[in-house]
Design a protein around this motif. Structure first.
Motif, PDB file in Angstrom:
ATOM      1  N   TRP A   1      23.789  14.362 -20.009  1.00  0.00           N
ATOM      2  CA  TRP A   1      22.743  15.324 -19.672  1.00  0.00           C
ATOM      3  C   TRP A   1      23.271  16.749 -19.540  1.00  0.00           C
ATOM      4  O   TRP A   1      22.722  17.677 -20.124  1.00  0.00           O
ATOM      5  CB  TRP A   1      22.059  14.922 -18.367  1.00  0.00           C
ATOM      6  N   LEU A   2      24.359  16.919 -18.791  1.00  0.00           N
ATOM      7  CA  LEU A   2      24.828  18.274 -18.494  1.00  0.00           C
ATOM      8  C   LEU A   2      25.568  18.926 -19.656  1.00  0.00           C
ATOM      9  O   LEU A   2      25.259  20.059 -20.043  1.00  0.00           O
ATOM     10  CB  LEU A   2      25.716  18.252 -17.252  1.00  0.00           C
ATOM     11  N   ALA A   3      26.569  18.227 -20.200  1.00  0.00           N
ATOM     12  CA  ALA A   3      27.428  18.832 -21.221  1.00  0.00           C
ATOM     13  C   ALA A   3      26.654  19.387 -22.420  1.00  0.00           C
ATOM     14  O   ALA A   3      26.942  20.503 -22.881  1.00  0.00           O
ATOM     15  CB  ALA A   3      28.495  17.834 -21.676  1.00  0.00           C
ATOM     16  N   PRO A   4      25.664  18.677 -22.969  1.00  0.00           N
ATOM     17  CA  PRO A   4      24.931  19.245 -24.103  1.00  0.00           C
ATOM     18  C   PRO A   4      24.168  20.524 -23.761  1.00  0.00           C
ATOM     19  O   PRO A   4      23.847  21.314 -24.657  1.00  0.00           O
ATOM     20  CB  PRO A   4      23.953  18.120 -24.488  1.00  0.00           C
TER      21      PRO A   4
ATOM     22  N   PRO B   1      26.364  24.905 -23.154  1.00  0.00           N
ATOM     23  CA  PRO B   1      26.483  26.099 -24.001  1.00  0.00           C
ATOM     24  C   PRO B   1      25.391  27.140 -23.718  1.00  0.00           C
ATOM     25  O   PRO B   1      25.643  28.345 -23.814  1.00  0.00           O
ATOM     26  CB  PRO B   1      26.362  25.536 -25.421  1.00  0.00           C
ATOM     27  N   LYS B   2      24.208  26.671 -23.364  1.00  0.00           N
ATOM     28  CA  LYS B   2      23.126  27.605 -23.034  1.00  0.00           C
ATOM     29  C   LYS B   2      23.471  28.425 -21.790  1.00  0.00           C
ATOM     30  O   LYS B   2      23.269  29.637 -21.750  1.00  0.00           O
ATOM     31  CB  LYS B   2      21.828  26.831 -22.806  1.00  0.00           C
ATOM     32  N   PHE B   3      24.023  27.752 -20.772  1.00  0.00           N
ATOM     33  CA  PHE B   3      24.419  28.462 -19.555  1.00  0.00           C
ATOM     34  C   PHE B   3      25.552  29.437 -19.833  1.00  0.00           C
ATOM     35  O   PHE B   3      25.517  30.600 -19.396  1.00  0.00           O
ATOM     36  CB  PHE B   3      24.850  27.477 -18.472  1.00  0.00           C
ATOM     37  N   LEU B   4      26.568  28.993 -20.557  1.00  0.00           N
ATOM     38  CA  LEU B   4      27.717  29.850 -20.831  1.00  0.00           C
ATOM     39  C   LEU B   4      27.325  31.034 -21.712  1.00  0.00           C
ATOM     40  O   LEU B   4      27.868  32.136 -21.573  1.00  0.00           O
ATOM     41  CB  LEU B   4      28.829  29.038 -21.490  1.00  0.00           C
ATOM     42  N   GLY B   5      26.375  30.820 -22.610  1.00  0.00           N
ATOM     43  CA  GLY B   5      25.907  31.918 -23.433  1.00  0.00           C
ATOM     44  C   GLY B   5      25.198  32.983 -22.624  1.00  0.00           C
ATOM     45  O   GLY B   5      25.290  34.178 -22.915  1.00  0.00           O
ATOM     46  N   ALA B   6      24.475  32.556 -21.583  1.00  0.00           N
ATOM     47  CA  ALA B   6      23.767  33.502 -20.719  1.00  0.00           C
ATOM     48  C   ALA B   6      24.666  34.094 -19.650  1.00  0.00           C
ATOM     49  O   ALA B   6      24.309  35.107 -19.022  1.00  0.00           O
ATOM     50  CB  ALA B   6      22.573  32.806 -20.063  1.00  0.00           C
ATOM     51  N   ASN B   7      25.839  33.489 -19.423  1.00  0.00           N
ATOM     52  CA  ASN B   7      26.767  33.959 -18.388  1.00  0.00           C
ATOM     53  C   ASN B   7      28.178  34.017 -18.969  1.00  0.00           C
ATOM     54  O   ASN B   7      29.049  33.213 -18.595  1.00  0.00           O
ATOM     55  CB  ASN B   7      26.731  33.024 -17.178  1.00  0.00           C
ATOM     56  N   PRO B   8      28.430  34.949 -19.887  1.00  0.00           N
ATOM     57  CA  PRO B   8      29.707  34.963 -20.617  1.00  0.00           C
ATOM     58  C   PRO B   8      30.927  35.189 -19.737  1.00  0.00           C
ATOM     59  O   PRO B   8      32.039  34.899 -20.152  1.00  0.00           O
ATOM     60  CB  PRO B   8      29.513  36.112 -21.614  1.00  0.00           C
ATOM     61  N   GLY B   9      30.758  35.711 -18.520  1.00  0.00           N
ATOM     62  CA  GLY B   9      31.903  35.939 -17.651  1.00  0.00           C
ATOM     63  C   GLY B   9      32.320  34.742 -16.834  1.00  0.00           C
ATOM     64  O   GLY B   9      33.313  34.789 -16.103  1.00  0.00           O
TER      65      GLY B   9
ATOM     66  N   PHE C   1      24.700  29.349 -11.624  1.00  0.00           N
ATOM     67  CA  PHE C   1      24.600  27.967 -12.101  1.00  0.00           C
ATOM     68  C   PHE C   1      23.451  27.245 -11.413  1.00  0.00           C
ATOM     69  O   PHE C   1      22.721  26.481 -12.062  1.00  0.00           O
ATOM     70  CB  PHE C   1      25.920  27.233 -11.851  1.00  0.00           C
ATOM     71  N   ARG C   2      23.279  27.473 -10.113  1.00  0.00           N
ATOM     72  CA  ARG C   2      22.197  26.816  -9.380  1.00  0.00           C
ATOM     73  C   ARG C   2      20.840  27.200  -9.977  1.00  0.00           C
ATOM     74  O   ARG C   2      19.985  26.325 -10.208  1.00  0.00           O
ATOM     75  CB  ARG C   2      22.245  27.203  -7.899  1.00  0.00           C
ATOM     76  N   SER C   3      20.624  28.463 -10.222  1.00  0.00           N
ATOM     77  CA  SER C   3      19.348  28.903 -10.795  1.00  0.00           C
ATOM     78  C   SER C   3      19.116  28.281 -12.162  1.00  0.00           C
ATOM     79  O   SER C   3      18.008  27.834 -12.489  1.00  0.00           O
ATOM     80  CB  SER C   3      19.331  30.433 -10.910  1.00  0.00           C
ATOM     81  N   TRP C   4      20.186  28.226 -12.950  1.00  0.00           N
ATOM     82  CA  TRP C   4      20.055  27.685 -14.306  1.00  0.00           C
ATOM     83  C   TRP C   4      19.767  26.196 -14.289  1.00  0.00           C
ATOM     84  O   TRP C   4      18.860  25.719 -14.982  1.00  0.00           O
ATOM     85  CB  TRP C   4      21.339  27.966 -15.089  1.00  0.00           C
ATOM     86  N   ILE C   5      20.520  25.427 -13.512  1.00  0.00           N
ATOM     87  CA  ILE C   5      20.349  23.971 -13.538  1.00  0.00           C
ATOM     88  C   ILE C   5      19.011  23.565 -12.923  1.00  0.00           C
ATOM     89  O   ILE C   5      18.412  22.570 -13.330  1.00  0.00           O
ATOM     90  CB  ILE C   5      21.531  23.255 -12.850  1.00  0.00           C
ATOM     91  N   LEU C   6      18.522  24.350 -11.962  1.00  0.00           N
ATOM     92  CA  LEU C   6      17.192  24.066 -11.430  1.00  0.00           C
ATOM     93  C   LEU C   6      16.139  24.195 -12.515  1.00  0.00           C
ATOM     94  O   LEU C   6      15.204  23.382 -12.608  1.00  0.00           O
ATOM     95  CB  LEU C   6      16.878  25.010 -10.273  1.00  0.00           C
ATOM     96  N   ALA C   7      16.263  25.227 -13.346  1.00  0.00           N
ATOM     97  CA  ALA C   7      15.311  25.419 -14.444  1.00  0.00           C
ATOM     98  C   ALA C   7      15.418  24.293 -15.470  1.00  0.00           C
ATOM     99  O   ALA C   7      14.407  23.796 -15.978  1.00  0.00           O
ATOM    100  CB  ALA C   7      15.545  26.765 -15.109  1.00  0.00           C
TER     101      ALA C   7
END
Length: 300
Positions: free
Chosen positions: A113-116, A119-127, A288-294
């Motif tokens: 579930w998480l790994a796929p 990339p979306k999270f890392l793309g939105a948070n490049p740092g 990360f919390r905001s992203w995974i909640l969405a």
């Protein structure tokens, strides 16, 4: 702010490295070669450490160094401390501007579930750099260099702040051939076939039979420590596994797994993001919390 221990209890890294290498190798000669030092330099460092601590760490024999009981216990602690310092330094070098998030994951949840989605999270948070480690059960955040964890269970983790992510529905799943061969039609039919159990959820099948009004004496079967291996065993025709539906969507879609009987059950426990209370506002964790909640909300 937590105060550091007195200086006499904080030996230098060079002393600890000499001690750990000698403890692991059982030889000053081998340790000296590993550390690119002379034998006499390593011996002096070990003596200096023993004098600083006031404890004998080795029993000196003719050609070897054997740990005392105290030395053996100390070596384990020092080895872990050096590993954590090394990991922290590696993380800093990989991301010198900070932003590293170390996340403990449940194995199948993390890979399926998480790994796929990462990339979306890392793309939105490049740092932000994310490190993933596997943990099957709650642990003490104070003793582990982990920023947050995915937790499945009750809303309870001492010393941690929990954020609800999602609920879960489970399905008794097997191969199509297994269902046909055993002529599975009702919930009670599952009492007569091999059942596959997950060790972290030992009462899952008992709960499922209870929810479906099926009386039973006992429930036996093979044990697995991860959903992924249980799902693979079910695909291979070894039995019926009670699996979270959102983790086996691909298998269900391909027909590799089918419902043994159409009786889903909502789990009483939930998925949470857990983190130390004092770490809750750490910027990469907050992002990360905001992203995974969405992402979790999209499962509803």
């Amino acid at each position: 702010m937590t105060m550091l221990p007195a200086r006499r209890f904080l030996p230098s890294i060079s002393l600890l490295a000499a001690f750990e290498a000698t403890a692991r190798a059982g030889s000053v000669t081998v340790a000296a070669r590993e550390l690119n030092l002379t034998q006499s330099a390593v011996s002096r460092q070990i003596r200096s450490l023993e004098q600083q601590l006031g404890v004998e760490l080795f029993i000196r024999e003719r050609q070897t160094m054997r740990l005392t009981l105290a030395g053996d216990s100390y070596a384990r602690e020092v080895r872990e401390a050096l590993r954590r310092i090394s990991s922290a330094s590696l993380n800093l070098r990989a991301n010198p501007h900070g932003g590293t998030l170390t996340l403990a994951i449940l194995p199948t949840f993390g890979t399926r579930w998480l790994a796929p989605r990462l990339p979306k999270f890392l793309g939105a948070n490049p740092g932000v750099t994310i490190n993933l480690v596997t943990r099957l059960s709650p642990f003490d955040f104070r003793l582990d260099s982990i920023d947050a964890a995915i937790h499945f269970g009750p809303a309870h983790w001492p010393g941690a702040e929990l954020t609800l992510l999602m609920s879960e529905r489970t399905l008794p799943a097997c191969s199509a051939a297994f269902r046909e061969n055993h002529r599975l039609e009702t919930a009670a039919d599952l009492l007569d076939v091999p059942l596959l159990h997950i060790t972290t959820r030992p009462d899952a099948w008992e709960t499922w039979f209870g929810v479906n009004g099926v009386p039973f004496q006992s429930v036996h079967g093979m044990l697995f420590d991860q959903f992924a291996t249980a799902a693979q065993a079910a695909r291979a025709g070894l039995g019926v596994a009670l699996l979270p539906t959102f983790l086996i969507q691909e298998e269900l879609g391909r027909g590799d797994l089918v419902a043994a009987v159409e009786r889903e059950m909502e789990s009483t426990e939930r998925y949470y993001l857990a983190c130390p209370i004092e770490r809750a506002d750490y910027p990469p964790l907050a992002a990360f919390r905001s992203w995974i909640l969405a992402e979790a909300a999209s499962e509803v």
